[in-house]
Design a protein around this motif. Structure first.
Motif, PDB file in Angstrom:
ATOM      1  N   GLY A 135       0.801  -0.705   0.539  1.00  0.00           N
ATOM      2  CA  GLY A 135      -0.451  -0.290  -0.163  1.00  0.00           C
ATOM      3  C   GLY A 135       1.033   1.146   0.236  1.00  0.00           C
ATOM      4  O   GLY A 135       0.795   2.194  -0.692  1.00  0.00           O
ATOM      5  N   GLN A 136       1.955   1.169   0.817  1.00  0.00           N
ATOM      6  CA  GLN A 136       3.086   2.669   0.686  1.00  0.00           C
ATOM      7  C   GLN A 136       3.712   3.018  -0.281  1.00  0.00           C
ATOM      8  O   GLN A 136       4.121   3.816  -0.516  1.00  0.00           O
ATOM      9  CB  GLN A 136       3.839   2.117   2.021  1.00  0.00           C
ATOM     10  CG  GLN A 136       3.296   2.339   3.386  1.00  0.00           C
ATOM     11  CD  GLN A 136       2.602   3.422   3.476  1.00  0.00           C
ATOM     12  OE1 GLN A 136       2.906   4.737   3.734  1.00  0.00           O
ATOM     13  NE2 GLN A 136       1.153   3.901   4.500  1.00  0.00           N
ATOM     14  N   THR A 137       3.465   1.583  -1.231  1.00  0.00           N
ATOM     15  CA  THR A 137       4.362   2.098  -2.624  1.00  0.00           C
ATOM     16  C   THR A 137       2.857   2.843  -3.467  1.00  0.00           C
ATOM     17  O   THR A 137       3.889   3.384  -4.328  1.00  0.00           O
ATOM     18  CB  THR A 137       4.775   0.994  -3.087  1.00  0.00           C
ATOM     19  OG1 THR A 137       3.321   0.084  -3.607  1.00  0.00           O
ATOM     20  CG2 THR A 137       5.675  -0.366  -2.641  1.00  0.00           C
ATOM     21  N   GLU A 138       2.314   2.352  -3.227  1.00  0.00           N
ATOM     22  CA  GLU A 138       1.329   3.152  -3.661  1.00  0.00           C
ATOM     23  C   GLU A 138       1.383   2.935  -5.239  1.00  0.00           C
ATOM     24  O   GLU A 138       0.832   3.351  -6.278  1.00  0.00           O
ATOM     25  CB  GLU A 138       1.414   4.783  -4.046  1.00  0.00           C
ATOM     26  CG  GLU A 138       1.028   5.088  -2.336  1.00  0.00           C
ATOM     27  CD  GLU A 138       1.247   6.817  -2.087  1.00  0.00           C
ATOM     28  OE1 GLU A 138      -0.060   7.855  -2.776  1.00  0.00           O
ATOM     29  OE2 GLU A 138       2.257   7.422  -2.482  1.00  0.00           O
ATOM     30  N   ASN A 139       1.705   1.230  -5.771  1.00  0.00           N
ATOM     31  CA  ASN A 139       2.024   0.852  -7.103  1.00  0.00           C
ATOM     32  C   ASN A 139       0.626   0.278  -7.225  1.00  0.00           C
ATOM     33  O   ASN A 139       0.337  -1.093  -6.781  1.00  0.00           O
ATOM     34  CB  ASN A 139       2.899   0.356  -7.131  1.00  0.00           C
ATOM     35  CG  ASN A 139       3.559  -0.192  -8.278  1.00  0.00           C
ATOM     36  OD1 ASN A 139       2.424  -0.373  -9.591  1.00  0.00           O
ATOM     37  ND2 ASN A 139       4.921  -0.019  -8.359  1.00  0.00           N
ATOM     38  N   PRO A 140      -0.379   1.040  -8.527  1.00  0.00           N
ATOM     39  CA  PRO A 140      -1.615   0.059  -9.228  1.00  0.00           C
ATOM     40  C   PRO A 140      -0.629  -1.674  -9.810  1.00  0.00           C
ATOM     41  O   PRO A 140      -1.768  -2.001  -9.134  1.00  0.00           O
ATOM     42  CB  PRO A 140      -1.685   0.307 -10.462  1.00  0.00           C
ATOM     43  CG  PRO A 140      -1.408   2.334 -10.134  1.00  0.00           C
ATOM     44  CD  PRO A 140       0.217   2.092  -9.361  1.00  0.00           C
ATOM     45  N   LEU A 141       0.244  -1.880  -9.464  1.00  0.00           N
ATOM     46  CA  LEU A 141       0.608  -3.327 -10.011  1.00  0.00           C
ATOM     47  C   LEU A 141       0.439  -4.204  -8.724  1.00  0.00           C
ATOM     48  O   LEU A 141       0.569  -4.830  -8.621  1.00  0.00           O
ATOM     49  CB  LEU A 141       1.994  -2.980 -10.165  1.00  0.00           C
ATOM     50  CG  LEU A 141       2.511  -2.818 -11.210  1.00  0.00           C
ATOM     51  CD1 LEU A 141       4.203  -2.667 -11.339  1.00  0.00           C
ATOM     52  CD2 LEU A 141       1.727  -3.512 -12.796  1.00  0.00           C
ATOM     53  N   ALA A 142       0.123  -3.462  -7.091  1.00  0.00           N
ATOM     54  CA  ALA A 142       0.150  -4.847  -6.673  1.00  0.00           C
ATOM     55  C   ALA A 142      -1.228  -4.989  -5.686  1.00  0.00           C
ATOM     56  O   ALA A 142      -2.481  -5.719  -5.688  1.00  0.00           O
ATOM     57  CB  ALA A 142       0.529  -3.389  -5.258  1.00  0.00           C
TER      58      ALA A 142
END
Ligand code: FE2
Ligand code: FE2
Length: 303
Positions: free
Chosen positions: A65-72
């Motif tokens: 979540g903290q990466t804010e990366n939509p790949l996750a």
């Protein structure tokens, strides 16, 4: 990286540290090759799915979540939808979807608004309010704070003389949790200049919501004030308290890191609850890490 996440070769503390390292690579906006970012997200996703420890799993979800990366998103959806998974891990997956806040996150979260687990339901409620507010207003930019770098589930308000008002928001059980969280993060932001803010946060531990209390403990870990040791240890000592709250209190004590907190934490290294026992081990590692000349990682520990 592989060894760092291998549960047969690495302790819980090493695995946790490895997750924080991966965050720096998987974060949106870092100057790293796309393929490497993808690999880091995948490594975090497999830790969230396959690690034998719920503590490590939930930490991996938090980091995603903290990466804010939509790949996750697809991986987080998988964890949230797994009703056999530990509710603490599913809660963290829901919160991470709120942090990423891409359009597909809303549709996923809405499916879990009536989940059987209270911590999941409440997290979904807060996450959906965050996304709605984020898409409707610019106000969310107030979450940026020079000390606290975490992506928070609700934005702080920024009145420098607002302690009384925020205390009232925090403790008013008639308000939606999202607004109470706003009070909580606002108090956190004022805590370095006004000790009444720490006191107000400690008052919040009398509550019915485990989610709310675990967030309070997380915030007190960020604040790192010795004035909260009494309240946090009371939570850790309470065997009837939800283990998610006790876990967070242990890690917060580790972030404060005094001789007293070391002694308290050492007393729970054999706790019956795996997640509490492991959190104490990690908390002592946090203290050691913060006291060495390495970077302070108070902001990297999950809520
Ligand atoms: Fe959490
Ligand atoms: Fe946590």
């Amino acid at each position: 990286m592989r060894i760092g996440l291998d549960s047969e070769k690495s302790s819980v503390s090493i695995r946790m540290r490895t997750l924080f390292g991966l965050k720096e690579v998987a974060k949106v906006g870092v100057n790293v090759e796309e393929e490497v970012v993808k690999k880091a997200v995948e490594a975090l996703a497999s830790a969230m799915r396959d690690d034998p420890s719920s503590l490590v799993k939930h930490e991996a979800a938090y980091v995603l979540g903290q990466t804010e990366n939509p790949l996750a998103v697809k991986y987080l959806e998988g964890t949230l939808s797994d009703i056999g998974e530990d509710p603490m891990v599913r809660h963290e997956a829901a919160e991470a979807l709120g942090a990423i806040a891409s359009p597909d996150c809303v549709e996923i979260l809405e499916r879990y608004g009536s989940d059987e687990e209270q911590v999941v339901r409440e997290t979904v409620e807060i996450a959906l309010m965050r996304i709605a507010q984020k898409s409707g207003e610019k106000e969310l930019t107030t979450t940026e704070h020079p000390i606290y770098k975490s992506v928070d589930p609700a934005p702080a308000l920024n009145e420098s003389d607002g302690v009384e008002k925020y205390r009232e928001m925090l403790l008013n059980r008639k308000l939606p949790l999202y607004d109470r969280y706003r009070g909580m993060f606002s108090l956190r932001n004022l805590s370095s200049t006004d000790p009444r803010a720490v006191q107000a946060l400690c008052e919040g531990f009398v509550d019915n919501s485990a989610l709310f209390k675990h967030e309070l403990a997380y915030v007190l870990g960020q604040v790192q004030s010795p004035d909260s040791v009494k309240a946090l240890s009371k939570v850790l000592f309470d065997q009837n308290e939800h283990e998610m709250v006790r876990h967070e209190a242990a890690e917060a004590l580790g972030s404060i890191g005094t001789r007293e907190t070391n002694e308290i934490l050492a007393g729970f290294l054999k706790d019956k609850a795996d997640v509490v026992r492991e959190s104490c081990e990690v908390a002592l590692d946090i203290t050691e890490y913060n006291q060495s000349d390495q970077l302070n990682y108070a902001d990297t520990i999950s809520r």
